[in-house]
Design a protein around this motif. Structure first.
Motif, mmCIF file in Angstrom:
data_model
loop_
_atom_site.group_PDB
_atom_site.id
_atom_site.type_symbol
_atom_site.label_atom_id
_atom_site.label_comp_id
_atom_site.label_asym_id
_atom_site.label_seq_id
_atom_site.Cartn_x
_atom_site.Cartn_y
_atom_site.Cartn_z
ATOM 1 N N GLY A 92 11.782 -18.175 38.188
ATOM 2 C CA GLY A 92 11.425 -19.520 37.761
ATOM 3 C C GLY A 92 11.222 -20.406 38.966
ATOM 4 N N MET A 93 10.813 -21.653 38.713
ATOM 5 C CA MET A 93 10.596 -22.596 39.802
ATOM 6 C C MET A 93 11.600 -23.733 39.701
ATOM 7 N N ASP A 94 12.282 -24.002 40.801
ATOM 8 C CA ASP A 94 13.216 -25.119 40.876
ATOM 9 C C ASP A 94 12.413 -26.403 41.055
ATOM 10 N N GLU A 95 12.468 -27.294 40.045
ATOM 11 C CA GLU A 95 11.654 -28.503 40.094
ATOM 12 C C GLU A 95 12.076 -29.446 41.218
ATOM 13 N N THR A 96 13.326 -29.378 41.636
ATOM 14 C CA THR A 96 13.787 -30.296 42.681
ATOM 15 C C THR A 96 13.306 -29.873 44.065
ATOM 16 N N THR A 97 13.122 -28.581 44.267
ATOM 17 C CA THR A 97 12.680 -28.086 45.577
ATOM 18 C C THR A 97 11.281 -27.494 45.540
ATOM 19 N N ASP A 98 10.758 -27.270 44.327
ATOM 20 C CA ASP A 98 9.451 -26.631 44.139
ATOM 21 C C ASP A 98 9.414 -25.260 44.812
ATOM 22 N N ARG A 99 10.550 -24.569 44.734
ATOM 23 C CA ARG A 99 10.636 -23.232 45.311
ATOM 24 C C ARG A 99 11.058 -22.239 44.233
ATOM 25 N N PRO A 100 10.664 -20.976 44.388
ATOM 26 C CA PRO A 100 11.022 -19.982 43.369
ATOM 27 C C PRO A 100 12.517 -19.698 43.339
ATOM 28 N N VAL A 101 13.004 -19.415 42.147
ATOM 29 C CA VAL A 101 14.413 -19.078 41.925
ATOM 30 C C VAL A 101 14.462 -17.764 41.156
ATOM 31 N N TRP A 102 15.331 -16.868 41.573
ATOM 32 C CA TRP A 102 15.517 -15.599 40.870
ATOM 33 C C TRP A 102 16.869 -15.607 40.171
ATOM 34 N N ILE A 103 16.842 -15.317 38.868
ATOM 35 C CA ILE A 103 18.051 -15.288 38.044
ATOM 36 C C ILE A 103 18.294 -13.861 37.577
ATOM 37 N N ALA A 104 19.476 -13.339 37.862
ATOM 38 C CA ALA A 104 19.811 -11.969 37.473
ATOM 39 C C ALA A 104 20.063 -11.870 35.974
ATOM 40 N N VAL A 105 19.554 -10.826 35.373
ATOM 41 C CA VAL A 105 19.853 -10.512 33.983
ATOM 42 C C VAL A 105 21.126 -9.673 33.963
ATOM 43 N N SER A 106 22.128 -10.138 33.244
ATOM 44 C CA SER A 106 23.432 -9.465 33.257
ATOM 45 C C SER A 106 24.074 -9.534 31.876
ATOM 46 N N PRO A 107 25.126 -8.746 31.651
ATOM 47 C CA PRO A 107 25.766 -8.743 30.327
ATOM 48 C C PRO A 107 26.290 -10.114 29.928
ATOM 49 N N VAL A 108 26.169 -10.413 28.643
ATOM 50 C CA VAL A 108 26.704 -11.659 28.093
ATOM 51 C C VAL A 108 28.165 -11.430 27.714
ATOM 52 N N ILE A 109 29.028 -12.344 28.128
ATOM 53 C CA ILE A 109 30.451 -12.230 27.815
ATOM 54 C C ILE A 109 30.754 -13.101 26.597
ATOM 55 N N TRP A 110 31.393 -12.485 25.603
ATOM 56 C CA TRP A 110 31.743 -13.172 24.360
ATOM 57 C C TRP A 110 33.263 -13.165 24.187
ATOM 58 N N ILE A 111 33.804 -14.290 23.741
ATOM 59 C CA ILE A 111 35.226 -14.386 23.430
ATOM 60 C C ILE A 111 35.419 -14.054 21.954
ATOM 61 N N VAL A 112 36.350 -13.199 21.684
ATOM 62 C CA VAL A 112 36.583 -12.727 20.315
ATOM 63 C C VAL A 112 37.519 -13.684 19.584
ATOM 64 N N GLU A 113 37.034 -14.226 18.477
ATOM 65 C CA GLU A 113 37.859 -15.033 17.574
ATOM 66 C C GLU A 113 38.129 -14.150 16.353
ATOM 67 N N GLU A 114 39.172 -13.328 16.466
ATOM 68 C CA GLU A 114 39.390 -12.276 15.475
ATOM 69 C C GLU A 114 39.649 -12.825 14.077
ATOM 70 N N GLY A 115 40.405 -13.901 13.976
ATOM 71 C CA GLY A 115 40.742 -14.424 12.662
ATOM 72 C C GLY A 115 39.541 -14.893 11.876
ATOM 73 N N ALA A 116 38.493 -15.355 12.577
ATOM 74 C CA ALA A 116 37.295 -15.860 11.913
ATOM 75 C C ALA A 116 36.126 -14.884 12.007
ATOM 76 N N ASP A 117 36.343 -13.681 12.571
ATOM 77 C CA ASP A 117 35.291 -12.683 12.717
ATOM 78 C C ASP A 117 34.100 -13.250 13.489
ATOM 79 N N LEU A 118 34.402 -13.917 14.598
ATOM 80 C CA LEU A 118 33.379 -14.562 15.408
ATOM 81 C C LEU A 118 33.389 -14.038 16.841
ATOM 82 N N LEU A 119 32.220 -14.081 17.462
ATOM 83 C CA LEU A 119 32.099 -13.911 18.902
ATOM 84 C C LEU A 119 31.514 -15.214 19.436
#
Length: 290
Positions: free
Chosen positions: A165-192
């Motif tokens: 992507g492009m950083d609008e403040t510097t007008d320079r390219p930015v690389w963002i790593a694709v990595s695993p998403v971390i989810w917190i388990v709310e077991e009582g409500a069956d939620l992530l």
């Protein structure tokens, strides 16, 4: 093992009651209301404090057509219905995902977390980003065929994945790593519950009035029709002969764009410049000694 995909209607935002009510979720009680913001969200326009936290939307209306949200300091705030805010996804009916999850971990607050799916999250280190940019400029990166938010194309290099992507403040390219998403388990409500504010740029819509019908909003449609596909890890297979040929052709085109006169940089004489210009039908002005 196939990655389970959340069904339609199973990806949501937390409600005001789940965050600020007397029966707030255990994850909120243990970790607080403040939430860290990923570099990808910031690239998209999300706000972030010096501590790394930022605002995130809730599914609840705030009255007078506004939307309820959580500020970077964890306070309750209201935003206009047509405003944008950080998105912290929640997966409901998460039993199947939890059952098929790999490694589980317990954080210092005693909450169980799992890694599920992947998404652009944080910036690539400086040296690696420079390498990716060089390879990108000469078309040396392999496209996985996946795009995030319909815009940010995913590239693979040496087994790692990233988006540019492009950083609008510097007008320079930015690389963002694709990595695993971390989810917190709310077991009582069956939620992530996503540990971080993952993304930004999709809002409630509907002009300047939000009536609380979350299922009819653009952000709901994104979370349930696009996001589940985005977080499925893209497969990295060995390129076939056709792909290798196409990449080689693209690299040649990229080299021609960078060096249209076919010059050998570092050892270029005036004769080389004149010859290359003539071959490329570029006017040449020759000056004699002054």
């Amino acid at each position: 093992m196939n990655t389970p995909i959340p069904g339609k209607g199973e990806v949501y935002l937390l409600t005001e009651e789940q965050v600020f009510g007397e029966k707030a979720l255990d994850v909120i009680k243990a970790m607080g209301r403040s939430c860290q913001v990923t570099d990808f969200s910031v690239l998209l326009g999300a706000d972030r404090s010096e501590e790394g936290s930022g605002s995130w939307m809730l599914a609840s209306p705030g009255g007078y057509g506004d939307v309820c949200a959580v500020g970077g300091d964890g306070s309750r705030k209201l935003i206009y219905a047509d405003a944008l805010c950080g998105i912290r996804p929640v997966i409901r009916k998460a039993g199947e995902i939890f059952a098929e999850a790999g490694d589980l971990s317990v954080d210092r607050e005693g909450m169980t977390s799992i890694a599920f799916g992947e998404y652009p999250r944080n910036r690539v280190e400086k040296e690696e980003a420079a390498l990716l940019e060089r390879e990108y400029q000469k078309a040396g990166l392999r496209k996985t065929g996946k795009r995030y938010l319909g815009v940010y194309e995913e590239y693979e290099y040496d087994g790692a994945k990233a988006v540019r992507g492009m950083d609008e403040t510097t007008d320079r390219p930015v690389w963002i790593a694709v990595s695993p998403v971390i989810w917190i388990v709310e077991e009582g409500a069956d939620l992530l519950v996503s540990r971080d504010v993952l993304t930004y740029g999709v809002g409630m819509g509907g002009g300047n009035y939000y009536d609380g019908c979350f299922d009819e909003t653009p952000v709901y449609r994104y979370l349930n029709e696009i996001f589940p596909e985005e977080i499925i890890p893209s497969a990295i297979d060995e390129p076939d002969e056709e792909e290798l040929m196409m990449r080689e052709q693209e690299m040649k085109r990229a080299e021609e764009r960078r060096n249209p006169y076919g010059l050998t940089f570092g050892r270029v004489t005036e004769e080389d410049i004149i010859r290359g210009a003539i071959e490329s039908d570029v006017p040449v002005f020759i000056h004699g000694p002054s």
